[in-house]
Design an enzyme around this catalytic site. Structure first.
Site, PDB file in Angstrom:
ATOM      1  N   ASP A   1       0.814  -1.220   0.000  1.00  0.00           N
ATOM      2  CA  ASP A   1       0.000   0.000   0.000  1.00  0.00           C
ATOM      3  C   ASP A   1       0.848   1.270   0.000  1.00  0.00           C
ATOM      4  OD1 ASP A   1      -2.461  -1.089  -0.091  1.00  0.00           O
ATOM      5  OD2 ASP A   1      -3.143  -0.381   1.870  1.00  0.00           O
TER       6      ASP A   1
ATOM      7  N   CYS B   1     -16.741 -15.675 -10.942  1.00  0.00           N
ATOM      8  CA  CYS B   1     -17.980 -15.051 -10.447  1.00  0.00           C
ATOM      9  C   CYS B   1     -19.183 -15.699 -11.154  1.00  0.00           C
ATOM     10  CB  CYS B   1     -17.996 -13.552 -10.716  1.00  0.00           C
ATOM     11  SG  CYS B   1     -17.032 -12.585  -9.530  1.00  0.00           S
TER      12      CYS B   1
ATOM     13  N   CYS C   1     -23.029  -9.350  -4.740  1.00  0.00           N
ATOM     14  CA  CYS C   1     -22.402  -8.195  -4.082  1.00  0.00           C
ATOM     15  C   CYS C   1     -23.026  -6.873  -4.530  1.00  0.00           C
ATOM     16  CB  CYS C   1     -20.898  -8.178  -4.332  1.00  0.00           C
ATOM     17  SG  CYS C   1     -20.472  -8.351  -6.079  1.00  0.00           S
TER      18      CYS C   1
HETATM   19  S1  SF4 Z   1     -20.648 -11.902  -4.670  1.00  0.00           S
HETATM   20 FE1  SF4 Z   1     -19.757 -10.611  -6.273  1.00  0.00          FE
HETATM   21  S2  SF4 Z   1     -17.584 -11.014  -6.194  1.00  0.00           S
HETATM   22 FE2  SF4 Z   1     -18.572 -12.702  -5.104  1.00  0.00          FE
HETATM   23  S3  SF4 Z   1     -18.872 -14.297  -6.644  1.00  0.00           S
HETATM   24 FE3  SF4 Z   1     -20.740 -13.070  -6.591  1.00  0.00          FE
HETATM   25  S4  SF4 Z   1     -20.415 -11.517  -8.190  1.00  0.00           S
HETATM   26 FE4  SF4 Z   1     -18.407 -12.390  -7.733  1.00  0.00          FE
END
Ligand code: SF4
Ligand code: SF4
Length: 354
Positions: A137, A191, A197
């Site tokens: 970072d 994904c 998310c």
């Molecule tokens: S929650 Fe989001 S980051 Fe995780 S697998 Fe599903 S789409 Fe991908």
């Protein structure tokens, strides 16, 4: 003549012994990520993080940061605090403060940097001098892109790196080096059709898959953002006083998350579920004493107080919440005073009486 394959094998084994979850080696060319970064900056999605604009393409060209660099060695350190109070349960209790799970222990920068330096020094003892620079970072590096190319995981739709065997609760650190170590294969993406998310984000900061508007992200607003928190986003912040984990909490891959092994990552000062009025009553001296050595220390007492005032404004109506706010109505910081006034107005409107 150095056997670079054997050296890489030793490096991986030593990294494991030092507590890293994984290590991989990538080249330095990430043109698609550079284009993605430039588009993101052009759209102003980085908010007040002006240093990102200043660094420009230096962030995607490690050879400009450390001349002679031909490889990026990426390493992963798992941080999930197994012993901490259940994250969704804390988020559901508006009277408690939620601190992002990565910040509950000691500052990871120090832990990670020390371990990576040790690794580089051990290699030097083994093969003699070579060029390297450790980054945690501290330097402008597109670490997720290099980690993906090093096989450590893929960049998820929430823009964090995910490993199939470890979810996304880990820190990344890099050693930029002029040693042409053998490359790992880049990780593939998994994904699939999931998009959990995106709707889980309280402030709708994931504006499209793989695109984060930092100006709306609670992690950015509570940590990086220095001035007043935009009024229209305050309610959605809920009780999150430092960072946010929601997009990772819903990610199905985090059922594979690994518990932190490093003792410095243990929860300190009950920060996994403190009562909001209690932390708001910390004096500046108590803040210094209690969070020195933690990532939280870097935001300082004023931003810490600003964040808790917002959470108190969102908390259930209670005499103690209101009293804690009243006590700092005349705070010496104009920033804190403004957020306290907002929070008191919210408390006055509240309907839940405890
Ligand atoms: S929650 Fe989001 S980051 Fe995780 S697998 Fe599903 S789409 Fe991908
Ligand atoms: S950290 Fe929180 S606010 Fe930021 S994108 Fe993830 S869920 Fe949204």
């Amino acid at each position: 003549m150095i056997d670079l394959s054997a050296l890489k094998g030793e490096l991986t084994a030593r990294a494991r012994a030092l507590g890293f979850g994984a290590l991989g080696v990538a080249g330095i060319s990430i043109p698609e990520d550079e284009r993605h970064l430039l588009r993101w900056l052009e759209q102003g999605l980085h908010g007040e993080m002006h240093y990102m604009q200043r660094h420009g393409v230096r962030r995607s060209r490690p050879q400009e940061l450390a001349p002679g660099t031909v490889r990026v060695v990426s390493a992963r350190l798992d941080y999930w605090p197994q012993e901490a109070c259940d994250a969704p349960a804390v988020l559901a209790q508006g009277g408690l403060a939620y601190v992002s799970r990565y910040a509950l222990g000691r500052d990871y920068h120090k832990i990670l940097r020390q371990a990576l330096r040790k690794l580089a020094l051990e290699m030097q003892r083994r093969i003699g001098a070579f060029g390297y620079r450790v980054c945690v970072d501290s330097a402008p590096v597109l670490e997720k892109a290099h980690a993906r190319d090093a096989g450590l995981g893929w960049i998820g739709k929430h823009t964090n790196l995910i490993a199939r065997d470890a979810g996304s609760y880990f820190f990344l650190g890099e050693i930029l080096t002029d040693l042409p170590l053998p490359l790992d294969a880049p990780a593939s993406a998994h994904c699939g059709t999931c998009s959990a998310c995106i709707p889980a984000c309280p402030t709708a900061a994931i504006v499209a898959p793989y695109r984060l508007d930092a100006r709306r992200c609670i992690s950015y607003l509570t940590i990086e953002h220095r001035s007043a928190i935009p009024v229209e986003l305050r309610a959605a912040i809920g009780n999150r006083i430092y960072g946010c984990d929601d997009c990772q909490l819903v990610c199905p891959w985090n059922k594979f998350a690994r518990a932190a092994a490093h003792p410095d990552m243990k929860v300190r000062h009950g920060l996994d579920a403190p009562a909001l009025p209690a932390v708001f009553r910390w004096t500046a001296a108590q803040f210094e004493a209690r969070v020195r050595g933690s990532a939280i220390y870097r935001i300082g007492y004023e931003r810490w107080s600003r964040n808790i005032a917002v959470a108190l404004g969102n908390a259930p109506r209670s005499d103690d919440n209101r009293r804690a706010l009243e006590e700092r109505r005349e705070d010496s910081s104009a920033l804190v005073r403004e957020h306290v006034a907002w929070a008191l107005a919210q408390q006055a409107k509240g309907t839940t009486v405890r």
